[in-house]
Design a protein around this motif. Structure first.
Motif, PDB file in Angstrom:
ATOM      1  N   GLU A  40       0.841  -1.190   0.000  1.00  0.00           N
ATOM      2  CA  GLU A  40       0.000   0.000   0.000  1.00  0.00           C
ATOM      3  C   GLU A  40       0.880   1.245   0.000  1.00  0.00           C
ATOM      4  OE1 GLU A  40      -3.419  -1.969   2.877  1.00  0.00           O
ATOM      5  OE2 GLU A  40      -2.045  -0.475   3.704  1.00  0.00           O
TER       6      GLU A  40
ATOM      7  N   TRP B   2       0.510   5.240   1.007  1.00  0.00           N
ATOM      8  CA  TRP B   2      -0.327   6.197   1.719  1.00  0.00           C
ATOM      9  C   TRP B   2       0.258   7.597   1.566  1.00  0.00           C
ATOM     10  CZ3 TRP B   2      -4.692   4.970   4.649  1.00  0.00           C
ATOM     11  CH2 TRP B   2      -4.961   3.609   4.768  1.00  0.00           C
TER      12      TRP B   2
ATOM     13  N   LEU C  32      -5.142   6.269   1.507  1.00  0.00           N
ATOM     14  CA  LEU C  32      -4.581   5.209   0.665  1.00  0.00           C
ATOM     15  C   LEU C  32      -4.658   5.674  -0.776  1.00  0.00           C
ATOM     16  CD1 LEU C  32      -3.527   2.262   0.456  1.00  0.00           C
ATOM     17  CD2 LEU C  32      -5.920   1.549   0.247  1.00  0.00           C
TER      18      LEU C  32
END
Length: 132
Positions: free
Chosen positions: A121, A123, A128
């Motif tokens: 992921e 961020w 996100l």
């Protein structure tokens, strides 16, 4: 006597549970604050044993520090009463600019992915922005 033995075992169990569940600093990262060049951001990861679930729970707390040490910290350098819990996080890293954070998460707790899958992921600003 059975009652004395049971009381001793109960006292030892309680003491063990108290010590085993103490949180401890598992890591820290210091990086530039993306919004203020005069400050640094300190991210402290703590770990605490969850005896009921028989696993470790991780949380992250963020503190801001002035680069000029003569001014002292802009906020007290103590862990807040609670941090943000991070479930399934295997590793994370903040970009050199301090604006983005990469998180590698285990698919173990997610019913949509298999138990062996990993998720990466990205961020930015608390949101996100990308997931692989």
């Amino acid at each position: 006597d059975m009652d004395v033995d049971a009381a001793a075992v109960e006292a030892e169990t309680s003491l063990f549970e108290s010590f085993a569940s103490l949180p401890f600093a598992a890591g820290a990262q210091l990086h530039r604050d993306p919004h203020d060049d005069a400050r640094l951001t300190l991210r402290v990861t703590t770990s605490q044993r969850d005896l009921v679930a028989n696993k470790a729970r991780r949380s992250v707390a963020t503190m801001t520090v002035d680069k000029d040490g003569t001014k002292g910290a802009s906020t007290a350098l103590r862990h807040p009463p609670f941090g943000t819990e991070e479930r399934g996080v295997i590793a994370s890293s903040v970009s050199p600019s301090g604006a983005k954070r990469m998180v590698i998460r285990s698919g173990k707790d997610d019913g949509e992915r298999g138990a062996t899958d990993l998720c990466v992921e990205i961020w930015e600003g608390g949101a996100l922005v990308s997931e692989i």
